[in-house]
Write an enzyme that holds these catalytic residues in place. Structure first.
Site, PDB file in Angstrom:
ATOM      1  N   GLU A  33     -10.929 -16.892   9.614  1.00 10.66           N
ATOM      2  CA  GLU A  33     -10.755 -15.435   9.577  1.00 10.66           C
ATOM      3  C   GLU A  33      -9.315 -15.019   9.849  1.00 10.66           C
ATOM      4  OE1 GLU A  33     -12.710 -13.409   7.897  1.00 10.66           O
ATOM      5  OE2 GLU A  33     -14.377 -13.857   9.246  1.00 10.66           O
ATOM      6  N   HIS A  34      -8.853 -14.074   9.047  1.00 13.61           N
ATOM      7  CA  HIS A  34      -7.495 -13.537   9.142  1.00 13.61           C
ATOM      8  C   HIS A  34      -6.451 -14.633   8.917  1.00 13.61           C
ATOM      9  CE1 HIS A  34      -7.982  -9.293  10.172  1.00 13.61           C
ATOM     10  NE2 HIS A  34      -9.099  -9.666  10.768  1.00 13.61           N
ATOM     11  N   ASP A  36      -6.226 -15.911   5.469  1.00 10.48           N
ATOM     12  CA  ASP A  36      -5.940 -15.986   4.021  1.00 10.48           C
ATOM     13  C   ASP A  36      -4.532 -15.464   3.720  1.00 10.48           C
ATOM     14  OD1 ASP A  36      -6.758 -13.303   4.480  1.00 10.48           O
ATOM     15  OD2 ASP A  36      -7.940 -13.171   2.632  1.00 10.48           O
ATOM     16  N   ALA A 122     -18.596  -2.509   5.866  1.00 10.23           N
ATOM     17  CA  ALA A 122     -19.149  -3.224   7.025  1.00 10.23           C
ATOM     18  C   ALA A 122     -18.680  -4.670   7.082  1.00 10.23           C
ATOM     19  CB  ALA A 122     -20.673  -3.163   6.981  1.00 10.23           C
ATOM     20  N   LEU A 124     -18.558  -6.826   4.529  1.00  9.10           N
ATOM     21  CA  LEU A 124     -19.203  -7.733   3.574  1.00  9.10           C
ATOM     22  C   LEU A 124     -18.568  -7.603   2.181  1.00  9.10           C
ATOM     23  CD1 LEU A 124     -22.964  -7.312   4.631  1.00  9.10           C
ATOM     24  CD2 LEU A 124     -21.307  -8.999   5.427  1.00  9.10           C
ATOM     25  N   SER A 125     -17.371  -7.037   2.139  1.00  6.96           N
ATOM     26  CA  SER A 125     -16.585  -6.951   0.899  1.00  6.96           C
ATOM     27  C   SER A 125     -17.187  -6.033  -0.152  1.00  6.96           C
ATOM     28  CB  SER A 125     -16.366  -8.338   0.298  1.00  6.96           C
ATOM     29  OG  SER A 125     -15.481  -9.042   1.098  1.00  6.96           O
ATOM     30  N   SER A 127     -15.776  -3.437  -1.117  1.00  3.36           N
ATOM     31  CA  SER A 127     -14.675  -2.993  -1.985  1.00  3.36           C
ATOM     32  C   SER A 127     -14.273  -4.073  -2.986  1.00  3.36           C
ATOM     33  CB  SER A 127     -13.479  -2.491  -1.175  1.00  3.36           C
ATOM     34  OG  SER A 127     -13.170  -3.354  -0.128  1.00  3.36           O
ATOM     35  N   ASP A 171     -11.621 -12.324  -0.360  1.00  5.35           N
ATOM     36  CA  ASP A 171     -12.826 -11.576  -0.736  1.00  5.35           C
ATOM     37  C   ASP A 171     -13.035 -11.575  -2.248  1.00  5.35           C
ATOM     38  OD1 ASP A 171     -12.663 -11.071   1.924  1.00  5.35           O
ATOM     39  OD2 ASP A 171     -12.229  -8.931   1.744  1.00  5.35           O
TER      40      ASP A 171
HETATM   41  C1  GLA Z   1     -10.642  -8.606   4.952  1.00  6.12           C
HETATM   42  C2  GLA Z   1      -9.584  -8.928   3.904  1.00  6.12           C
HETATM   43  C3  GLA Z   1      -9.501 -10.431   3.641  1.00  6.12           C
HETATM   44  C4  GLA Z   1      -9.353 -11.220   4.953  1.00  6.12           C
HETATM   45  C5  GLA Z   1     -10.392 -10.762   5.969  1.00  6.12           C
HETATM   46  C6  GLA Z   1     -10.164 -11.396   7.319  1.00  6.12           C
HETATM   47  O1  GLA Z   1     -11.919  -8.929   4.476  1.00  6.12           O
HETATM   48  O2  GLA Z   1      -9.867  -8.261   2.703  1.00  6.12           O
HETATM   49  O3  GLA Z   1      -8.431 -10.692   2.767  1.00  6.12           O
HETATM   50  O4  GLA Z   1      -8.056 -11.121   5.448  1.00  6.12           O
HETATM   51  O5  GLA Z   1     -10.397  -9.354   6.142  1.00  6.12           O
HETATM   52  O6  GLA Z   1     -10.333 -12.765   7.239  1.00  6.12           O
END
Ligand code: GLA
Length: 390
Positions: A33-34, A36, A122, A124-125, A127, A171
């Site tokens: 996480e965080h 990428d 929330a 879960l992407s 967007s 994402d």
């Molecule tokens: C969001 C961003 C991703 C990633 C995550 C954290 O989902 O869109 O690119 O940085 O946060 O891992």
């Protein structure tokens, strides 16, 4: 909602059948996480929830966007370019259309009906799901011959330049490339990837939506991005690296003195240790060792809480509960954080008990209920088959 329900909804709004129906999933990130946007390795999977689009060309030179989630129709005249308009959902499809136009693609008027079953905003992407969905659909409708990888990259560009969030590629890549029962191990520097088996046996992957509003999440996200840039600048005084994730834990220890701000030191600790954990998590999945994988999930959460400071009392309360629940072997926040969702690996036959105990624990501590649901992995963006009119 399925393809036929989308046909009915589209027909009642636009008085004809849609030419195509597309679906794009959301994603959970299992670990990584965080990192990428720090050139690290991440491990997301696509899920079975996502966004649907029913679409047809029109001859009116109009772009009509309708969403069942935000019941409104927006009509725009066909133009050569578009810019962001307030904080509305349709900036995501609009940003993608704008990008396709900037790259020299021609389109006609379009009637579009969107509908999603992902909780919005929330973690879960939702967007990335709507972005990729739009470009994938237009690519198909107008024969643009854009590769799936380029659609993912375009989504990132739109997030960064049109929407204004400095997010990484994870994402969009996950919702394009997802495969059922697989996690994607993605190197965010090279975009090389491999599929790992994600077979959970007697366990299931549970998603817990904290239902906390992610207010100011975009600006806090951009703050973390900027902090990582400052850490990298400090370390580059002695190290010849491109990304923070090019640095291993030992090299970091040797050069830690170059960072004179304790906050930046914590950010670096998270990024570099998280990248290392992804490597361990890969080995655990390959060895079908879910127990070790679960421990890494807990360690990842702790690091995001203490060092990266992107969790919050709601997500921490969920993970705290999971740690006390014998039949949960791992849990962590997923996505950007600051609210949103956590994921947990829970014994299948204990789901109902987990659901009710977690719900009361959380409600007592936080004052409102979370949403707790069993999740399935799924495939990436695709066109859905529809029944022909008879
Ligand atoms: C969001 C961003 C991703 C990633 C995550 C954290 O989902 O869109 O690119 O940085 O946060 O891992």
């Amino acid at each position: 909602m399925d393809a036929n329900a989308m046909i009915n909804e589209f027909s009642s709004r636009f008085e004809r059948r849609p030419e195509h129906i597309f679906f794009c999933p959301g994603r959970v990130n299992l670990i990584g996480e965080h990192i990428d946007y720090n050139g690290g390795k991440v491990m997301p999977c696509a899920i079975s929830l996502g966004t649907y689009l029913a679409i047809s060309k029109n001859k009116d030179k109009l772009l009509r966007f309708h969403s069942l989630n935000f019941p409104e129709t927006i009509e725009l005249h066909l133009q050569e370019s578009y810019s962001k308009t307030g904080k509305t959902w349709f900036n995501y499809p609009l940003g993608m259309i704008n990008e396709l136009l900037q790259e020299g693609n021609m389109i006609s008027g379009l009637d579009m009906l969107f509908n999603g079953n992902l909780p919005i905003g929330a973690g879960l992407s939702s967007s990335a799901s709507i972005e990729v969905l739009t470009a994938f659909a237009l690519n198909q409708l107008f024969g643009m011959k854009i590769s799936n990888k380029d659609i993912a990259l375009m989504g990132k560009k739109v997030e960064n330049e049109f929407i204004g969030v400095n997010s990484g590629i994870m994402d969009q890549f996950a919702v394009v490339m997802g495969k059922k029962n697989k996690a994607i191990l993605l190197d965010c520097d090279t975009l090389e990837y491999e599929y790992l088996p994600f077979e959970t046996g007697e366990y299931i992957l549970v998603i817990i939506n904290s239902n906390k509003q992610r207010r100011l999440a975009d600006s806090k996200y951009n703050d973390r991005f900027a902090e990582c840039g400052r850490v990298l600048k400090a370390l580059k005084k002695k190290l010849n690296v491109t990304h923070l994730c090019d640095i291993d834990l030992n090299t970091f220890e040797e050069h830690r003195h170059l960072i004179d701000d304790p906050v930046l030191d914590k950010r670096a600790l998270h990024v570099i240790s998280e990248n290392f954990r992804v490597g361990e998590a890969k080995d655990a999945l390959k060895a079908n060792d879910l127990a070790s994988f679960g421990k890494l999930m807990y360690a990842s959460h702790q690091s995001l809480k203490d060092w990266y400071e992107v969790s919050g009392k709601e997500l921490d309360t969920i993970v705290e509960f999971c740690k006390t629940y014998e039949d949960c072997i791992g849990a962590r926040m997923t996505g950007a954080g600051f609210g949103g969702c956590a994921i947990a690996l829970v014994k299948k036959n204990k789901f109902d008990d987990f659901f009710s105990k977690l719900t009361s624990y959380y409600e007592e501590k936080i004052g409102y209920k979370p949403d707790v649901f069993a999740s399935e992995t799924g495939d990436g963006v695709k066109e859905l088959k529809t029944t022909p009119v008879t």
